[in-house]
Enzyme design. Structure first.
Site, PDB file in Angstrom:
ATOM      1  N   ASN A   1      41.100  47.645  38.672  1.00  0.00           N
ATOM      2  CA  ASN A   1      40.167  47.940  38.739  1.00  0.00           C
ATOM      3  C   ASN A   1      39.213  48.056  39.918  1.00  0.00           C
ATOM      4  OD1 ASN A   1      40.325  47.767  35.857  1.00  0.00           O
ATOM      5  ND2 ASN A   1      39.861  45.803  35.593  1.00  0.00           N
TER       6      ASN A   1
ATOM      7  N   GLY B   1      35.491  48.700  34.767  1.00  0.00           N
ATOM      8  CA  GLY B   1      35.750  47.101  34.638  1.00  0.00           C
ATOM      9  C   GLY B   1      35.684  46.821  35.770  1.00  0.00           C
ATOM     10  N   GLN B   2      35.900  47.141  36.876  1.00  0.00           N
ATOM     11  CA  GLN B   2      36.195  46.030  38.128  1.00  0.00           C
ATOM     12  C   GLN B   2      34.473  44.578  37.635  1.00  0.00           C
ATOM     13  OE1 GLN B   2      36.494  47.891  41.861  1.00  0.00           O
ATOM     14  NE2 GLN B   2      36.618  45.240  42.824  1.00  0.00           N
TER      15      GLN B   2
ATOM     16  N   HIS C   1      41.280  42.709  43.036  1.00  0.00           N
ATOM     17  CA  HIS C   1      42.774  41.926  42.610  1.00  0.00           C
ATOM     18  C   HIS C   1      43.706  43.006  41.981  1.00  0.00           C
ATOM     19  CE1 HIS C   1      38.897  42.125  40.206  1.00  0.00           C
ATOM     20  NE2 HIS C   1      39.576  41.906  38.865  1.00  0.00           N
ATOM     21  N   LEU C   2      44.257  42.461  41.855  1.00  0.00           N
ATOM     22  CA  LEU C   2      45.403  43.042  41.383  1.00  0.00           C
ATOM     23  C   LEU C   2      46.302  41.855  40.140  1.00  0.00           C
ATOM     24  CD1 LEU C   2      48.859  43.611  43.189  1.00  0.00           C
ATOM     25  CD2 LEU C   2      46.152  44.989  42.685  1.00  0.00           C
TER      26      LEU C   2
ATOM     27  N   ASP D   1      44.071  34.337  35.459  1.00  0.00           N
ATOM     28  CA  ASP D   1      42.889  34.238  35.046  1.00  0.00           C
ATOM     29  C   ASP D   1      42.641  33.576  33.910  1.00  0.00           C
ATOM     30  OD1 ASP D   1      40.662  36.216  33.329  1.00  0.00           O
ATOM     31  OD2 ASP D   1      42.061  38.233  34.559  1.00  0.00           O
TER      32      ASP D   1
END
Length: 122
Positions: free
Chosen positions: A92, A98-99, A105-106, A30
């Site tokens: 999310n 909050g996406q 995606h994890l 990330d």
């Protein structure tokens, strides 16, 4: 999807710090980590969110989950025996959750003690 950030990463148009890859999944660090280990695991095929992928291809959802666990092992968040340091997997769905990227995606996060609830209450 040409305008999807993660699809562009899969296509190699945008660089990613890749930590694991299978034929159908991609895992990368990330860019705004919330823990010492913070890796995103995505299906290479575009699916908006968890529900969309679960409906379309449960087998691929299982592969995404297996890749998340493999990343945790690779990052030292799972021990071969004894007490496990531990890790958290978060996804999310939708803006209220909050996406920010409309591609499932994890988040695999670990390397520090996690509290509960995970976020402050309003």
């Amino acid at each position: 999807m040409s305008d999807c950030l993660f699809c562009r990463m899969v296509a190699g148009e945008i660089p990613a710090d890749v930590v694991a890859e299978t034929e159908r999944t991609l895992a990368f660090r990330d860019i705004n980590p919330q823990a010492p280990t913070h890796v995103l695991v995505i299906p290479k095929e575009h699916h908006r969110n968890l529900g969309a992928l679960a409906s379309a291809d449960p087998g691929l959802l299982g592969e995404v989950a297996r890749t998340a666990h493999a990343v945790a092992q690779q990052e030292g968040l799972v021990s071969d025996g004894g007490i496990e340091p531990g890790y958290r997997v978060v996804t999310n769905t939708g803006p209220d959750a909050g996406q920010t990227v409309d591609h499932l995606h994890l988040h695999v996060v670990g390397g520090r003690r996690m509290g509960w609830p995970p976020f402050p209450r309003d």
